[in-house]
Design a protein around this motif. Sequence first.
Motif, mmCIF file in Angstrom:
data_model
loop_
_atom_site.group_PDB
_atom_site.id
_atom_site.type_symbol
_atom_site.label_atom_id
_atom_site.label_comp_id
_atom_site.label_asym_id
_atom_site.label_seq_id
_atom_site.Cartn_x
_atom_site.Cartn_y
_atom_site.Cartn_z
ATOM 1 N N SER A 89 -33.948 21.676 -40.129
ATOM 2 C CA SER A 89 -32.775 22.055 -39.330
ATOM 3 C C SER A 89 -31.507 21.478 -39.942
ATOM 4 O O SER A 89 -30.474 22.158 -40.015
ATOM 5 C CB SER A 89 -32.931 21.560 -37.883
ATOM 6 O OG SER A 89 -34.010 22.187 -37.256
ATOM 7 N N ILE A 90 -31.574 20.246 -40.400
ATOM 8 C CA ILE A 90 -30.418 19.620 -41.053
ATOM 9 C C ILE A 90 -30.092 20.349 -42.357
ATOM 10 O O ILE A 90 -28.916 20.609 -42.648
ATOM 11 C CB ILE A 90 -30.680 18.116 -41.288
ATOM 12 C CG1 ILE A 90 -30.744 17.392 -39.943
ATOM 13 C CG2 ILE A 90 -29.609 17.505 -42.192
ATOM 14 C CD1 ILE A 90 -31.266 15.970 -40.008
ATOM 15 N N LEU A 91 -31.115 20.720 -43.116
ATOM 16 C CA LEU A 91 -30.897 21.488 -44.348
ATOM 17 C C LEU A 91 -30.216 22.819 -44.034
ATOM 18 O O LEU A 91 -29.298 23.243 -44.749
ATOM 19 C CB LEU A 91 -32.219 21.719 -45.075
ATOM 20 C CG LEU A 91 -32.157 22.519 -46.369
ATOM 21 C CD1 LEU A 91 -31.285 21.825 -47.404
ATOM 22 C CD2 LEU A 91 -33.554 22.743 -46.924
ATOM 23 N N ALA A 92 -30.626 23.463 -42.956
ATOM 24 C CA ALA A 92 -30.023 24.745 -42.563
ATOM 25 C C ALA A 92 -28.556 24.575 -42.162
ATOM 26 O O ALA A 92 -27.746 25.473 -42.386
ATOM 27 C CB ALA A 92 -30.815 25.377 -41.426
ATOM 28 N N ILE A 93 -28.220 23.435 -41.591
ATOM 29 C CA ILE A 93 -26.826 23.179 -41.204
ATOM 30 C C ILE A 93 -25.929 23.116 -42.438
ATOM 31 O O ILE A 93 -24.825 23.657 -42.447
ATOM 32 C CB ILE A 93 -26.702 21.855 -40.411
ATOM 33 C CG1 ILE A 93 -27.391 21.971 -39.062
ATOM 34 C CG2 ILE A 93 -25.234 21.455 -40.225
ATOM 35 C CD1 ILE A 93 -27.584 20.627 -38.348
ATOM 36 N N ILE A 94 -26.404 22.475 -43.483
ATOM 37 C CA ILE A 94 -25.535 22.199 -44.644
ATOM 38 C C ILE A 94 -25.602 23.249 -45.740
ATOM 39 O O ILE A 94 -24.774 23.229 -46.646
ATOM 40 C CB ILE A 94 -25.836 20.801 -45.242
ATOM 41 C CG1 ILE A 94 -27.272 20.710 -45.746
ATOM 42 C CG2 ILE A 94 -25.552 19.716 -44.219
ATOM 43 C CD1 ILE A 94 -27.597 19.421 -46.483
ATOM 44 N N THR A 95 -26.551 24.165 -45.676
ATOM 45 C CA THR A 95 -26.690 25.132 -46.760
ATOM 46 C C THR A 95 -25.585 26.195 -46.731
ATOM 47 O O THR A 95 -25.076 26.557 -45.680
ATOM 48 C CB THR A 95 -28.076 25.812 -46.736
ATOM 49 O OG1 THR A 95 -28.229 26.544 -47.947
ATOM 50 C CG2 THR A 95 -28.217 26.759 -45.568
ATOM 51 N N SER A 96 -25.239 26.660 -47.905
ATOM 52 C CA SER A 96 -24.295 27.775 -48.018
ATOM 53 C C SER A 96 -24.944 28.917 -48.797
ATOM 54 O O SER A 96 -24.271 29.836 -49.230
ATOM 55 C CB SER A 96 -23.005 27.318 -48.701
ATOM 56 O OG SER A 96 -23.300 26.818 -49.991
#
Length: 188
Positions: A89-96
Amino acid sequence: MGKRLPIVEFVALIAFLFSLIAIGTDMMLPALNNISIDLNLKQNNHAQLIITIFLLGTGLGQLIAGPISDTYGRKVVLCVGIFLFITASILAIITSNFSMLLVARFVQGLGISAPRAAGTAMVRDLYNGRKLARVISLAMMIFVLAPAVAPLMGQYLMINFGWRSIFTACTIAGLIAFLWLLIRQKKL
């Protein structure tokens, strides 16, 4: 070994663990178009892969989580699975990047499969007969509300804070489940 959780708290914990799947799936539905626009997808319908890949991870994860929980214990598998869900979930927040978002969603699905597989096994370990049926029925009765409420929550978050806030909500829900399980549920 410690005392069992009171049945009301145990049912609430199991229902919340089961609800994480609905939170991970249904909260995303209102945001698919916004994600498509924000990540510059050539075709808007490719955003549907966000749901498909999550469900693929969930299905595959259940095949893995069940047998592993028989070997290493329910609580360990639940905690590891929820930790994976939080991390993804944290990875999904920061990905572009859309491809990285799909990887994050697959890992989210793998992680969130643990509450379904190991959570159900945990109920069977602790209860049998009528008590087992009662616990499962009550948990499912509460769980049924999650798919109805999750899209509304997702819509509210997306409108007010952007689509990434949905993953923040997933992170927070995962943290609540992780801590609740870690602190209150005895080792199984």
